[in-house]
Design a protein around this motif. Structure first.
Motif, mmCIF file in Angstrom:
data_model
loop_
_atom_site.group_PDB
_atom_site.id
_atom_site.type_symbol
_atom_site.label_atom_id
_atom_site.label_comp_id
_atom_site.label_asym_id
_atom_site.label_seq_id
_atom_site.Cartn_x
_atom_site.Cartn_y
_atom_site.Cartn_z
ATOM 1 N N LEU A 22 79.480 40.834 67.508
ATOM 2 C CA LEU A 22 78.157 40.496 67.008
ATOM 3 C C LEU A 22 78.272 39.299 66.085
ATOM 4 C CD1 LEU A 22 75.115 41.262 66.618
ATOM 5 C CD2 LEU A 22 75.850 42.612 64.654
ATOM 6 N N ASP A 23 77.435 38.294 66.298
ATOM 7 C CA ASP A 23 77.399 37.162 65.378
ATOM 8 C C ASP A 23 75.948 36.789 65.108
ATOM 9 O OD1 ASP A 23 76.695 34.628 67.210
ATOM 10 O OD2 ASP A 23 78.127 35.890 68.300
ATOM 11 N N PHE A 24 75.696 36.338 63.885
ATOM 12 C CA PHE A 24 74.349 36.038 63.439
ATOM 13 C C PHE A 24 74.377 34.773 62.600
ATOM 14 C CE2 PHE A 24 71.154 36.294 60.062
ATOM 15 C CZ PHE A 24 69.992 36.412 60.814
ATOM 16 N N SER A 25 73.419 33.892 62.829
ATOM 17 C CA SER A 25 73.276 32.691 62.017
ATOM 18 C C SER A 25 71.796 32.465 61.715
ATOM 19 C CB SER A 25 73.873 31.471 62.729
ATOM 20 O OG SER A 25 73.168 31.199 63.924
ATOM 21 N N TRP A 26 71.538 31.807 60.599
ATOM 22 C CA TRP A 26 70.168 31.603 60.145
ATOM 23 C C TRP A 26 70.047 30.212 59.553
ATOM 24 C CZ3 TRP A 26 68.381 32.440 54.663
ATOM 25 C CH2 TRP A 26 66.993 32.230 54.552
ATOM 26 N N ILE A 27 69.067 29.453 60.001
ATOM 27 C CA ILE A 27 68.814 28.122 59.460
ATOM 28 C C ILE A 27 68.004 28.291 58.182
ATOM 29 C CG2 ILE A 27 67.781 25.866 59.864
ATOM 30 C CD1 ILE A 27 68.283 26.225 62.811
ATOM 31 N N ALA A 28 68.693 28.273 57.049
ATOM 32 C CA ALA A 28 68.042 28.482 55.756
ATOM 33 C C ALA A 28 67.320 27.233 55.279
ATOM 34 C CB ALA A 28 69.074 28.910 54.721
ATOM 35 N N VAL A 29 67.889 26.062 55.561
ATOM 36 C CA VAL A 29 67.280 24.796 55.152
ATOM 37 C C VAL A 29 67.345 23.835 56.324
ATOM 38 C CG1 VAL A 29 67.425 22.836 53.578
ATOM 39 C CG2 VAL A 29 67.944 25.131 52.734
ATOM 40 N N LEU A 43 71.217 23.581 56.310
ATOM 41 C CA LEU A 43 72.106 24.618 55.793
ATOM 42 C C LEU A 43 71.956 25.843 56.684
ATOM 43 C CD1 LEU A 43 74.069 25.723 53.672
ATOM 44 C CD2 LEU A 43 72.072 26.498 52.364
ATOM 45 N N ARG A 44 73.070 26.261 57.291
ATOM 46 C CA ARG A 44 73.042 27.386 58.225
ATOM 47 C C ARG A 44 74.123 28.396 57.842
ATOM 48 N NH1 ARG A 44 72.942 24.956 63.143
ATOM 49 N NH2 ARG A 44 75.192 24.664 63.107
ATOM 50 N N PRO A 45 73.777 29.484 57.134
ATOM 51 C CA PRO A 45 74.748 30.572 56.905
ATOM 52 C C PRO A 45 74.988 31.335 58.208
ATOM 53 C CG PRO A 45 72.924 30.630 55.326
ATOM 54 C CD PRO A 45 72.526 29.710 56.423
ATOM 55 N N ARG A 46 76.170 31.946 58.307
ATOM 56 C CA ARG A 46 76.503 32.703 59.516
ATOM 57 C C ARG A 46 77.488 33.810 59.171
ATOM 58 N NH1 ARG A 46 81.257 30.088 60.119
ATOM 59 N NH2 ARG A 46 81.254 27.890 59.541
ATOM 60 N N VAL A 47 77.463 34.866 59.974
ATOM 61 C CA VAL A 47 78.378 35.986 59.817
ATOM 62 C C VAL A 47 78.694 36.529 61.203
ATOM 63 C CG1 VAL A 47 76.517 37.676 59.541
ATOM 64 C CG2 VAL A 47 78.786 38.169 58.592
ATOM 65 N N ALA A 48 79.904 37.028 61.393
ATOM 66 C CA ALA A 48 80.326 37.538 62.702
ATOM 67 C C ALA A 48 81.260 38.720 62.505
ATOM 68 C CB ALA A 48 81.012 36.445 63.523
ATOM 69 N N PHE A 49 81.172 39.649 63.434
ATOM 70 C CA PHE A 49 82.051 40.818 63.429
ATOM 71 C C PHE A 49 82.456 41.107 64.871
ATOM 72 C CE2 PHE A 49 82.653 45.395 64.030
ATOM 73 C CZ PHE A 49 83.677 45.635 63.136
ATOM 74 N N GLY A 50 83.710 41.458 65.063
ATOM 75 C CA GLY A 50 84.170 41.736 66.421
ATOM 76 C C GLY A 50 85.401 42.611 66.442
ATOM 77 N N ILE A 51 85.559 43.318 67.549
ATOM 78 C CA ILE A 51 86.726 44.161 67.798
ATOM 79 C C ILE A 51 87.358 43.698 69.099
ATOM 80 C CG2 ILE A 51 87.532 46.510 68.274
ATOM 81 C CD1 ILE A 51 85.298 47.553 66.548
ATOM 82 N N ALA A 52 88.659 43.544 69.102
ATOM 83 C CA ALA A 52 89.375 43.079 70.289
ATOM 84 C C ALA A 52 90.633 43.911 70.466
ATOM 85 C CB ALA A 52 89.721 41.596 70.174
ATOM 86 N N GLY A 53 91.254 43.772 71.616
ATOM 87 C CA GLY A 53 92.474 44.503 71.914
ATOM 88 C C GLY A 53 93.523 43.602 72.528
ATOM 89 N N VAL A 54 94.783 43.958 72.309
ATOM 90 C CA VAL A 54 95.914 43.243 72.900
ATOM 91 C C VAL A 54 96.710 44.244 73.721
ATOM 92 C CG1 VAL A 54 97.991 41.900 72.479
ATOM 93 C CG2 VAL A 54 95.998 41.625 70.983
ATOM 94 N N GLN A 55 96.692 44.064 75.025
ATOM 95 C CA GLN A 55 97.389 44.969 75.933
ATOM 96 C C GLN A 55 98.838 44.510 76.109
ATOM 97 O OE1 GLN A 55 95.893 47.627 77.196
ATOM 98 N NE2 GLN A 55 97.468 48.392 78.561
ATOM 99 N N PRO A 56 99.807 45.410 76.017
ATOM 100 C CA PRO A 56 101.203 45.004 76.270
ATOM 101 C C PRO A 56 101.360 44.424 77.675
ATOM 102 C CG PRO A 56 101.108 47.207 75.315
ATOM 103 C CD PRO A 56 99.700 46.832 75.673
ATOM 104 N N GLY A 57 102.243 43.462 77.803
ATOM 105 C CA GLY A 57 102.502 42.862 79.103
ATOM 106 C C GLY A 57 103.172 43.850 80.049
ATOM 107 N N PRO A 58 103.127 43.548 81.363
ATOM 108 C CA PRO A 58 103.682 44.490 82.357
ATOM 109 C C PRO A 58 105.159 44.805 82.131
ATOM 110 C CG PRO A 58 102.402 42.764 83.418
ATOM 111 C CD PRO A 58 102.550 42.355 81.984
ATOM 112 N N GLY A 59 105.935 43.810 81.650
ATOM 113 C CA GLY A 59 107.370 44.032 81.486
ATOM 114 C C GLY A 59 107.799 44.452 80.102
ATOM 115 N N GLU A 60 106.848 44.525 79.156
ATOM 116 C CA GLU A 60 107.224 44.828 77.779
ATOM 117 C C GLU A 60 107.574 46.300 77.575
ATOM 118 O OE1 GLU A 60 104.099 43.463 75.296
ATOM 119 O OE2 GLU A 60 104.435 41.350 75.733
#
Length: 233
Positions: A22-29, A43-60
């Motif tokens: 999720l990301d949000f930005s607002w043109i304040a000025v 002037l544009r404040p912004r905020v973002a939040f996210g969840i991601a994953g890292v999968q082990p490689g096939p040979g790891e």
């Protein structure tokens, strides 16, 4: 503002993992170049939040072998070369996916009709079960060469800031001149080790590299210099 998401599945277990973003930005000025607010046109404040994953490689997760040759040494000299198998990848069957959670915020600003542009971002990222490649002692492998192994080291936190400044000093029909500068700072700390994982210490001449809770990952440790004497002045 906008939002997005993703998912991944495990065909063998049917496990579904969601990765919302999720990301949000607002043109304040927003002012016209002829009527700026103390030189500020955007002037544009912004905020973002996210969840991601890292999968082990096939040979790891697999131990892989590679063929080679070695020549045994006997009391009468070198013997006949023999075929052997070496560990090319140690593998870690208990390796699990890494999960990351990040929160970031900042602003974009423009002054004097884009003559000066400033971008600032601060962030905090938590990595749970972070996957790291750590060294393995030759004695643990039964060989004469060192190797490394991918493990879930634990929970790692990264915090930092990034700032970019672009100044358009000259802008004419014949010549354009702008200067861009960037500064960033990141602080990394191992919050906690994974269950059953011990601190990692790699000894070198005069210092050691360590992975231990409360300190940066792969931090350098050395005895302090408590004093010196300039004998010949």
């Amino acid at each position: 503002s906008n939002s997005g998401g993703g998912s991944t599945g495990n065909s063998s277990g049917g496990v579904l993992s969601l990765f919302p973003k999720l990301d949000f930005s607002w043109i304040a000025v927003q002012r016209s170049p002829s009527n700026p607010l103390f030189g500020l046109t955007l002037l544009r404040p912004r905020v973002a939040f996210g969840i991601a994953g890292v999968q082990p490689g096939p040979g790891e997760q697999l131990r892989l072998l590679t063929p080679g040759q070695t020549t045994p040494v006997t009391t009468s000299g070198s013997g006949t070369p023999i075929d052997v198998l070496y560990d090319s990848t140690l593998g870690n069957p208990s390796l699990v996916p890494e999960r990351d959670r990040e929160l970031a915020g900042g602003f974009d600003a423009q002054f004097w009709n884009q003559r000066l542009e400033l971008t600032f971002t601060g962030y905090q990222k938590m990595a749970y079960n972070e996957i790291l490649s750590i060294p393995v002692a030759p004695s643990d492998l039964g060989t004469e060469t060192s190797s490394s192994e991918d493990v879930n080291i634990g929970n790692v936190r990264n915090t930092g800031v990034e700032a970019t400044l672009n100044a358009r000093l000259l802008d004419s029909r014949l010549v354009s001149w702008s200067i861009n500068s960037n500064v960033s700072r990141n602080k990394n700390v191992l919050v906690s080790l994974a269950k059953g994982q011990l601190p990692v210490v790699s000894q070198a001449t005069g210092y050691s590299t360590r992975i231990t809770p409360g300190y940066p990952v792969f931090g350098l440790w050395a005895p302090p210099i408590i004093g010196f004497s300039d004998v010949n002045h």
